[in-house]
Design a protein around this motif. Sequence first.
Motif, PDB file in Angstrom:
ATOM      1  N   ARG A  60      -5.686   5.117   4.395  1.00 54.55           N
ATOM      2  CA  ARG A  60      -6.049   5.528   3.035  1.00 54.55           C
ATOM      3  C   ARG A  60      -5.260   4.727   1.997  1.00 54.55           C
ATOM      4  O   ARG A  60      -5.817   4.245   1.003  1.00 54.55           O
ATOM      5  N   ASN A  61      -3.968   4.549   2.233  1.00 52.87           N
ATOM      6  CA  ASN A  61      -3.142   3.787   1.299  1.00 52.87           C
ATOM      7  C   ASN A  61      -3.586   2.331   1.210  1.00 52.87           C
ATOM      8  O   ASN A  61      -3.642   1.749   0.122  1.00 52.87           O
ATOM      9  N   ALA A 109       0.831  -1.206   0.000  1.00 53.12           N
ATOM     10  CA  ALA A 109       0.000   0.000   0.000  1.00 53.12           C
ATOM     11  C   ALA A 109       0.864   1.254   0.000  1.00 53.12           C
ATOM     12  O   ALA A 109       0.576   2.224  -0.711  1.00 53.12           O
ATOM     13  N   THR A 110       1.934   1.229   0.787  1.00 54.15           N
ATOM     14  CA  THR A 110       2.829   2.386   0.868  1.00 54.15           C
ATOM     15  C   THR A 110       3.529   2.620  -0.464  1.00 54.15           C
ATOM     16  O   THR A 110       3.591   3.745  -0.972  1.00 54.15           O
ATOM     17  N   GLU A 148      -3.075   8.324   6.902  1.00 48.04           N
ATOM     18  CA  GLU A 148      -2.361   8.108   5.646  1.00 48.04           C
ATOM     19  C   GLU A 148      -2.237   6.627   5.344  1.00 48.04           C
ATOM     20  O   GLU A 148      -2.454   6.177   4.211  1.00 48.04           O
ATOM     21  N   LEU A 149      -1.895   5.833   6.359  1.00 48.69           N
ATOM     22  CA  LEU A 149      -1.738   4.397   6.167  1.00 48.69           C
ATOM     23  C   LEU A 149      -3.063   3.733   5.822  1.00 48.69           C
ATOM     24  O   LEU A 149      -3.136   2.893   4.914  1.00 48.69           O
ATOM     25  N   HIS A 152      -6.828   2.035  -0.795  1.00 46.61           N
ATOM     26  CA  HIS A 152      -6.547   2.136  -2.231  1.00 46.61           C
ATOM     27  C   HIS A 152      -5.932   0.841  -2.746  1.00 46.61           C
ATOM     28  O   HIS A 152      -6.232   0.403  -3.868  1.00 46.61           O
ATOM     29  N   ALA A 153      -5.067   0.225  -1.935  1.00 41.21           N
ATOM     30  CA  ALA A 153      -4.446  -1.040  -2.332  1.00 41.21           C
ATOM     31  C   ALA A 153      -5.497  -2.144  -2.445  1.00 41.21           C
ATOM     32  O   ALA A 153      -5.461  -2.960  -3.377  1.00 41.21           O
ATOM     33  N   ASN A 166       2.608   1.412  -3.399  1.00 43.07           N
ATOM     34  CA  ASN A 166       1.613   1.650  -4.437  1.00 43.07           C
ATOM     35  C   ASN A 166       1.232   3.127  -4.490  1.00 43.07           C
ATOM     36  O   ASN A 166       0.840   3.644  -5.541  1.00 43.07           O
ATOM     37  N   ALA A 167       1.377   3.808  -3.347  1.00 41.39           N
ATOM     38  CA  ALA A 167       1.106   5.242  -3.291  1.00 41.39           C
ATOM     39  C   ALA A 167       2.337   6.065  -3.672  1.00 41.39           C
ATOM     40  O   ALA A 167       2.264   7.286  -3.772  1.00 41.39           O
ATOM     41  N   SER A 216       5.001  15.283  -5.902  1.00 39.84           N
ATOM     42  CA  SER A 216       4.656  14.698  -4.603  1.00 39.84           C
ATOM     43  C   SER A 216       4.892  15.704  -3.484  1.00 39.84           C
ATOM     44  O   SER A 216       5.895  16.427  -3.472  1.00 39.84           O
TER      45      SER A 216
END
Length: 521
Positions: A190-191, A67-68, A187-188, A194-195, A70-71, A95
């Motif tokens: 959300r990531n 996830a991290t 943040e984690l 999304h993953a 991928n973002a 970024s």
Amino acid sequence: MKVYEGSILTVNATDDVARYLVEDGGRIVYVGNNLPERYATGERVDLAGRALCPSFVDTHEHLASFATFNAGLNVMDARTNAQICEMVSEFAVRSSAKTLIAFGASPYSVEEGHLVTREELDAVCPDRPLMIVKYDGHACVVNTPLLKKVEDKVSVLRGYHPDTGEMNQEAFFAVSNFITDSLSIPELVRNIQHAMDYLASKGIGMVHDVSGVGFTGDLDISLEQWLAKSAQSGFQIRVFPQSLDPKVATKRHLPRIGGCFACALDGCFGSKDAAMHEPYEGTDDKGVLYYTDEQVLEFCRAANRAGLQIEVHAIGDAAFDQAARCLARALDEFPREDARHGIIHDDLPTPEGIALCASHGIHFPMQSSFIDWPQEPESYLVELLGEERVGRLNPLRDIADAGVVISLGSDAPCTDPDPILWLHRACNNSTPGQSLTIREALRAATYNGAWATFDEHDRGSLEAGKLADMVILSENPYEVPTAELQRIKVEELLLQGRPYRPQRQGVAAAIARGMLGHGVC
């Protein structure tokens, strides 16, 4: 009620292909070739030339890491270090992250033949900390701003190379821990959501997630447990804490433990620290066994006696044999009828170890996407291992014929989570005579994945009474030429009968607030 008509790939005990499947209330109520009259009024879904199969299971993934990354920035497709630097420069502009994270650098897929260096990264990113993780997830390169932040933590550790900026072995784990510890909970979350959406787009409805990679208080383990309970779409997460302390699992009421990092018995080919019986070509180096037999056996004994399911990482043949004999001995000393312990990766298993695993019910969560992997081309593997050992890599046929259960996964972020690629590579193994049939490969990517975490009673096959976790494929893989399997597309993922929809951001915020409010972190 919905009635699906067409090619229904059940992946049941006899691999039946049925004409009809009826879903009602999220469960399968009928599968067969003749539609009973009581279901005739259901909404019809004509599959035409498409096929319906069980949803895929990724049986080995680092979800928080994937996830991290991928973002962040994926540089796997770069073919020169100059191209990587150009991508980093552009990423730095767009970024807003305080620390930039990229993934996928390989010295074997770029023209220069070496990893991008600290000096090269400083030239394009001199002001913000930057980490580029190597494709195998076992090393990274840092720029000078990040090196200054972690120097006191890594300078005395094995694998510290400040001249090039490369960090591997213990130094890499320390840098990785520093990065993950800096992420905020929202943040984690959300990531990760999304993953999950990305995995669902590939037809994956369940992931076996190895957690515990440096977050304070094992935050990622707690977070993923909350996500697993709170997911609104039916997506399933099975958490394996990466620890050698059984209490990390038992105090969270998790029935399983293992993975990589703390549970890795060796490294990997890309960093030349996979543990081998014989030295790497042209060297006296046999790689690294991270633990003694006594240490591994102590962990296996304790976890087995605690009733936990165990999985450990082993890539080289020496590490594989260590895993097999320690797991087998733990079971011999404290027999359990159906423990379902596993050895992850199994790139270079030995015939003796395979036989030992077969006799003790030890299964193999493997990564067929490592076959013909662009990041480790055959020319590199031959140079590293020699032709004879390369000819023994990923012997899927021998493993299956021995009666060992194979499941498939991505090891993401090391490879893209792509079940169609898993099927293609498993059925087109470049090691002669070691391919699976498409029916075996589909079972490994679906039913066996559910079986590996004791979920087969509800998932993994399309049978009456089970949850309607299903994937619509563009074509029937049983009818596609083996060499062309990769042309198949995932059209839709259905979980409990409903089309998967991306998670709402409000859910992410609610989970983050809930964790903070209940003291989970």
